[in-house]
Scaffold this motif. Sequence first.
Motif, mmCIF file in Angstrom:
data_model
loop_
_atom_site.group_PDB
_atom_site.id
_atom_site.type_symbol
_atom_site.label_atom_id
_atom_site.label_comp_id
_atom_site.label_asym_id
_atom_site.label_seq_id
_atom_site.Cartn_x
_atom_site.Cartn_y
_atom_site.Cartn_z
ATOM 1 N N LEU A 32 -11.744 27.120 -31.303
ATOM 2 C CA LEU A 32 -10.285 27.046 -31.230
ATOM 3 C C LEU A 32 -9.837 25.656 -30.772
ATOM 4 C CD1 LEU A 32 -9.455 30.500 -29.587
ATOM 5 C CD2 LEU A 32 -8.911 29.792 -31.927
ATOM 6 N N ASN A 33 -10.513 25.131 -29.776
ATOM 7 C CA ASN A 33 -10.165 23.814 -29.257
ATOM 8 C C ASN A 33 -10.362 22.734 -30.314
ATOM 9 O OD1 ASN A 33 -9.185 22.425 -26.918
ATOM 10 N ND2 ASN A 33 -11.231 21.568 -26.609
ATOM 11 N N ASP A 79 -10.369 23.165 -33.584
ATOM 12 C CA ASP A 79 -9.397 23.351 -34.657
ATOM 13 C C ASP A 79 -8.042 22.760 -34.274
ATOM 14 O OD1 ASP A 79 -8.481 24.541 -37.207
ATOM 15 O OD2 ASP A 79 -7.274 25.804 -35.893
ATOM 16 N N LEU A 80 -7.627 22.988 -33.026
ATOM 17 C CA LEU A 80 -6.340 22.461 -32.564
ATOM 18 C C LEU A 80 -6.359 20.930 -32.477
ATOM 19 C CD1 LEU A 80 -5.514 25.133 -29.868
ATOM 20 C CD2 LEU A 80 -4.180 24.658 -31.933
ATOM 21 N N LYS A 81 -7.544 20.373 -32.280
ATOM 22 C CA LYS A 81 -7.652 18.917 -32.247
ATOM 23 C C LYS A 81 -7.212 18.320 -33.576
ATOM 24 C CE LYS A 81 -11.059 15.199 -31.750
ATOM 25 N NZ LYS A 81 -12.494 14.870 -31.487
ATOM 26 N N SER A 100 -5.525 20.208 -36.159
ATOM 27 C CA SER A 100 -4.260 20.757 -36.657
ATOM 28 C C SER A 100 -3.060 20.322 -35.825
ATOM 29 C CB SER A 100 -4.325 22.282 -36.693
ATOM 30 O OG SER A 100 -4.473 22.816 -35.389
ATOM 31 N N SER A 101 -3.279 20.086 -34.519
ATOM 32 C CA SER A 101 -2.168 19.724 -33.627
ATOM 33 C C SER A 101 -2.388 18.410 -32.897
ATOM 34 C CB SER A 101 -1.940 20.839 -32.597
ATOM 35 O OG SER A 101 -1.695 22.071 -33.226
ATOM 36 N N ARG A 121 -4.422 17.656 -30.487
ATOM 37 C CA ARG A 121 -4.570 17.784 -29.041
ATOM 38 C C ARG A 121 -5.643 18.812 -28.723
ATOM 39 N NH1 ARG A 121 -1.618 22.165 -26.714
ATOM 40 N NH2 ARG A 121 -1.639 20.987 -24.777
ATOM 41 N N ASN A 122 -6.211 18.675 -27.525
ATOM 42 C CA ASN A 122 -7.212 19.627 -27.041
ATOM 43 C C ASN A 122 -6.652 20.346 -25.820
ATOM 44 O OD1 ASN A 122 -9.331 17.129 -28.018
ATOM 45 N ND2 ASN A 122 -9.737 19.212 -28.710
ATOM 46 N N ASP A 156 -0.691 26.228 -22.298
ATOM 47 C CA ASP A 156 -1.966 26.292 -23.013
ATOM 48 C C ASP A 156 -2.731 27.575 -22.688
ATOM 49 O OD1 ASP A 156 -1.493 23.830 -24.153
ATOM 50 O OD2 ASP A 156 -2.591 22.714 -22.612
ATOM 51 N N LEU A 173 -1.384 30.209 -24.970
ATOM 52 C CA LEU A 173 -1.705 29.842 -26.359
ATOM 53 C C LEU A 173 -3.142 30.214 -26.687
ATOM 54 C CD1 LEU A 173 -1.130 28.264 -29.043
ATOM 55 C CD2 LEU A 173 -1.971 26.220 -27.836
ATOM 56 N N MET A 198 -4.686 33.367 -29.084
ATOM 57 C CA MET A 198 -5.557 33.063 -30.216
ATOM 58 C C MET A 198 -6.876 33.823 -30.129
ATOM 59 S SD MET A 198 -5.028 28.986 -30.819
ATOM 60 C CE MET A 198 -3.570 28.358 -31.651
#
Length: 229
Positions: A53-54, A56-58, A60-61, A63-64, A114, A117, A121
């Motif tokens: 998840l971390n 993927d967010l790096k 897609s968004s 950020r971690n 976070d 969030l 998820m």
Amino acid sequence: MNTPSYTKTSYLFDGITSSVVSEEAMRSIRSFIATENLYLSATREIATKFENLNNDLKYSSERNPIHQIQTRVKTPMSIFKKLERRGFELTSESARKNLTDIAGVRVICSYLNDIYLISDMLLSQTDITLVRTSDYIKNPKPNGYRSLHHIVTVPVFLSKSVETVHVEIQIRTIAMDFWATLEHQLSYKLADRETMSIANNIKACAEEIADIDMRMQNLYNIINPPSNP
């Protein structure tokens, strides 16, 4: 977060055979080693989910949200003591049936939002079953402790079976983790000498840290306003 090729329990019993102890004792030892390995596998399953998840967010968004992931499995002595306190049989089978916190994963996030969030998820994944939640952020403990706790079950795929295993998950901010670590040390050392004044000071520190968490979240929101749909 490297896991050794042997468990703590198996290392303690290296070299012990049925010629040294009874066959019944050997079965008990093998059972406990297998149980410990099962819970280690469960922590790896959950930790990997958070890492994915971390990552993927790096992308897609950009950020971690996760600062750190920690895992642990209770020691045999800790398990035995807890079973004994609760009046349960002192066996690995009893531990699996009656204890839900043998395996633990702690996730430390940068910001307050976070926590929820990452929690949402994880819980949305189809192989994760939520058993119960304790939200000590919205409802702090009397001493000021704050963290989001989940008890979940996750399937662990073994060579000949699939086992459903309980894992305790704690999700908190860096600031919450700082307070919890020092509070644990202080409470342990003070023990019976702890006074109301000290307890009140520890709780006041928790409230100040909670205020800092909220202020840092507000600053983040100003710098990174949510995009319009």
